[in-house]
Design an enzyme around this catalytic site. Structure first.
Site, PDB file in Angstrom:
ATOM      1  CB  CYS A 253      -1.127  -0.240   0.896  1.00 51.30           C
ATOM      2  SG  CYS A 253      -2.112  -1.286   0.890  1.00 51.30           S
ATOM      3  CG  ASN A 383      -0.280  -3.013  -3.342  1.00 53.29           C
ATOM      4  OD1 ASN A 383       0.436  -4.574  -3.145  1.00 53.29           O
ATOM      5  ND2 ASN A 383      -0.859  -2.317  -2.010  1.00 53.29           N
ATOM      6  CD  GLU A 384      -4.214  -5.142  -0.984  1.00 48.53           C
ATOM      7  OE1 GLU A 384      -4.320  -5.107  -0.281  1.00 48.53           O
ATOM      8  OE2 GLU A 384      -3.603  -6.550  -1.517  1.00 48.53           O
TER       9      GLU A 384
END
Ligand code: AHR
Length: 655
Positions: A253, A383-384
């Site tokens: 994150c 990222n995700e």
């Protein structure tokens, strides 16, 4: 747990009871990813500043501020001192910084330096820094001090630099004197006369005058591979010992950031340290960017791992502005008119890493001391992220530009934060549409999930995008968690034609600053506590192969507490067997090595075994450590695996 003698006897008996079984015809080895197991480094849990990055001074550039933590300010972790009845003034200024990226500095106005007889110590006006809960210094070792100063008085200002223990006793001492009215870097070396785990750095101006100071930095001379601006040697060695095939960095994150202004922009993290742009870490502290892209690439090269940088997909974290996973302002996307510049930033990374030193960005790499290319092969984009139309549009723009300009670089896309669900499905749809070569799956879940999902990737379409399992962990650091993960890792090897990379997360966690429930390596300033999960990872990384063989190891097919794999490292010719027993009783595997023409061969057996609930702690970090023993293998044998164990048997076929 069995003691060593009992275990040695056990292995002799296993050898005696080796017997012939009727082998089925064995398949040829299946090529699997030669870079399957690697590391994921995220600056979470104080992993970088105060962790892997060896800088000993905290808030070296006076950039801490209340937007990072309410109580922080530019003088946080510094103490103004005026011993010996001295007096003066300190102020934080921004008018003429060394560089606009590093706006704050301090000004010391030394009005009087006391010289009273009854005062025994050193008089002067200055500053004290206790680092990240104290600085660890070792007797006889050297420490490199550097600072930027600008003389603001007519006369030069002499500074006494010392390392002191908490009683004020001097452990090392040196001095520097200003010689310029412009910002200038001054350096000196301190040699410690005694060891101390909680030392302080003291910078003391010794005569009346005025000066500006910034970037006060102290590094042990002995960093990993003695690199300047380097890494903490003991922690870096722990990672190097794993022999990871790649390192993904710098997050997580951290990459997409807490709002658009907080996205990790790689260009801010290269070049002279005083010109780098530190910023608030999404995990609630300050990142200096001293451990920046150059240092990540350098570390990868130093340990023979492929670099895998991840760049934001021009959107911020969907949890921005809120509590983790509870949500805040939500994902924000870069305005379309900023996209051309952003896409160029992604393309420039390839030139910086791989371009000739005559190119614009290659020249910056060369100027940092690395004229040769870094051979970047993979870049992660996103990222995700939440699969919104804004994300998809921006990802597609970046992806298409990269495909056109740098088809030689493999792009890794993203499919959300969970092993299933809306973002996962939408991410895979996008991957199918765009034919993204690899996608990054993430999941943190229950150990039982890992046991019951060992056939997940057996069912994946062999012609679709490949998988990078970029983040995973079972919730916990007990042996039971590690063994459940080990079982799953054998399934990744079996599916190493689909899963081309995998990395456990998070990697490092500092004691007292841990923000994630389960991590691989715990540390403080002095100690390192590897979890059982670390040892499982190490056993798999030290024993990677590039060919997978079915039917070498047989087990009860209906028993999900058992798992096994057989790979060959074709460079060495070694055959590697891995057997996992995640149950609470001894269970057997049947091994048939006739496919390899191996009989009565010497092997090395590594065993991690113990109580399901056992874990390593700061009080007793050596509880769970794998043991290595010599082992003889027959062509066919039965291997009774200890309860809660991972066994790796490495057979050198060329001996
Ligand atoms: O590894 C910790 C966090 O978990 C990462 O930052 C994020 O990608 C994931 O959700």
């Amino acid at each position: 747990m069995m003691n060593r003698t009992k275990r040695a006897l056990f292995f002799i008996l296993v050898g005696l009871f080796a017997f012939n079984v009727n082998a089925k015809p064995l398949s040829k080895g299946k090529p699997i990813s030669p870079v399957l197991f690697g590391l994921f480094f995220e600056d979470i849990n104080y992993s970088a500043d105060g962790g892997l990055y060896a800088e000993l001074v905290q808030n070296r550039s006076f950039e801490y501020n209340p937007t990072e933590r309410r109580e922080w300010h530019p003088l946080s972790y510094w103490e103004y001192i005026s011993p010996g009845y001295s007096y003066g003034r300190i102020s934080v200024e921004t008018k003429e910084p060394i560089h606009p990226n590093n706006p704050h500095y301090i000004v010391l106005d030394i009005e009087f330096v006391g010289h009273y007889e009854q005062f025994e110590g050193e008089a002067g006006v200055g500053l004290k820094n206790a680092g990240f809960d104290g600085m660890v210094v070792q007797e006889g070792e050297k420490y490199n001090l550097s600072l930027f100063a600008r003389q603001l008085s007519e006369a030069p200002v002499e500074m006494l630099i010392s390392l002191q223990n908490r009683k004020g006793e001097v452990l090392a001492e040196s001095s520097v004197s200003t010689s310029s009215y412009e910002w200038e870097k001054y350096s000196t070396t301190l040699t410690a006369s005694a060891s101390c785990d909680t030392a302080l750095l003291v910078v003391l101006a010794k005569n009346e005058g005025k000066l500006a100071l910034d970037m006060i930095s102290l590094f042990p001379e002995k960093t990993f591979k003695n690199r300047p601006n380097g890494l903490r040697a003991d922690l870096a060695k722990m990672l190097a010992d794993m022999q990871p095939k790649f390192i993904r960095f710098p997050g997580g994150c951290l990459v997409h950031g807490d709002g658009l202004g907080n996205m990790y922009r790689w260009k801010n993290t290269i070049g002279p340290l005083e010109q780098r742009k530190g910023q608030r870490n999404i995990w609630g502290y300050h990142q200096t960017a001293g451990l920046g892209y150059f240092e990540y690439f350098q570390f990868c090269e130093d340990i023979g791992a492929k670099p895998l940088p991840v760049l934001p997909a021009a959107v911020s974290c969907q949890n921005s502005g809120g509590t983790w996973r509870i949500g805040g302002t939500g994902q924000k996307a870069l305005p379309m008119d900023e996209m051309p510049e952003y896409i160029q930033e992604v393309l420039d990374l390839v030139e910086w890493a791989n371009g000739p030193s005559t190119s614009e960005w290659g020249a910056k790499r060369a100027a940092a001391g690395h004229p040769e290319p870094f051979n970047l092969e993979y870049i992660g984009i996103g990222n995700e992220d939440k699969m919104t139309p804004e994300f998809e549009e921006r990802f597609t723009m970046i992806y298409n530009a990269m495909k056109e300009k740098h088809p030689e670089v493999t792009i890794i896309g993203t499919v959300g934060p969970f092993h299933s669900g809306t973002d996962f499905d939408k991410g895979w749809e996008l991957a199918d549409d765009l034919k993204i070569p690899v996608v990054d799956e993430h999941y943190y879940t229950d150990p039982n999930w890992f046991l019951s999902n060992q056939y997940r990737y057996d069912r994946y379409d062999r012609n679709a995008s490949k998988v990078y399992l970029g983040e995973y962990a079972s919730w916990g650091n007990k042996l039971w968690n590690a063994i459940a993960e080990a079982a799953y890792l054998t399934s990744l090897e079996r599916n190493g034609d689909v899963v081309i990379m995998a990395s456990y997360a998070p990697l490092l966690a500092k004691k007292g600053f841990t923000q994630w429930r389960t991590d691989m390596i715990f540390f403080d300033n002095v100690n390192i506590v590897p979890s059982p999960n670390y040892y499982v990872q190490k056993m798999f990384m030290n024993n990677q192969g590039d060919l997978y063989f079915d039917n070498v190891i047989q087990k009860d097919k209906n028993d999900s507490t058992l798992a096994a794999s057989c790979v060959m490292d074709s460079k060495t010719g070694d055959v590697i067997l891995k057997m996992v027993n995640a149950s609470k009783e001894i269970k057997s595997f049947t091994v048939d090595l006739s496919r390899f023409g191996i009989n009565k061969a010497k092997a090395e057996l590594t065993l991690l075994q113990g109580d399901a609930e056992a874990e390593n702690t700061f009080f007793d970090s050596e509880t769970l450590v794998p043991e290595k023993v010599a082992f003889n293998v027959d062509e066919k044998f039965v291997y009774p695996a200890f309860k809660m164990s991972l066994t790796v048997i490495r057979i050198n076929t060329k001996k």
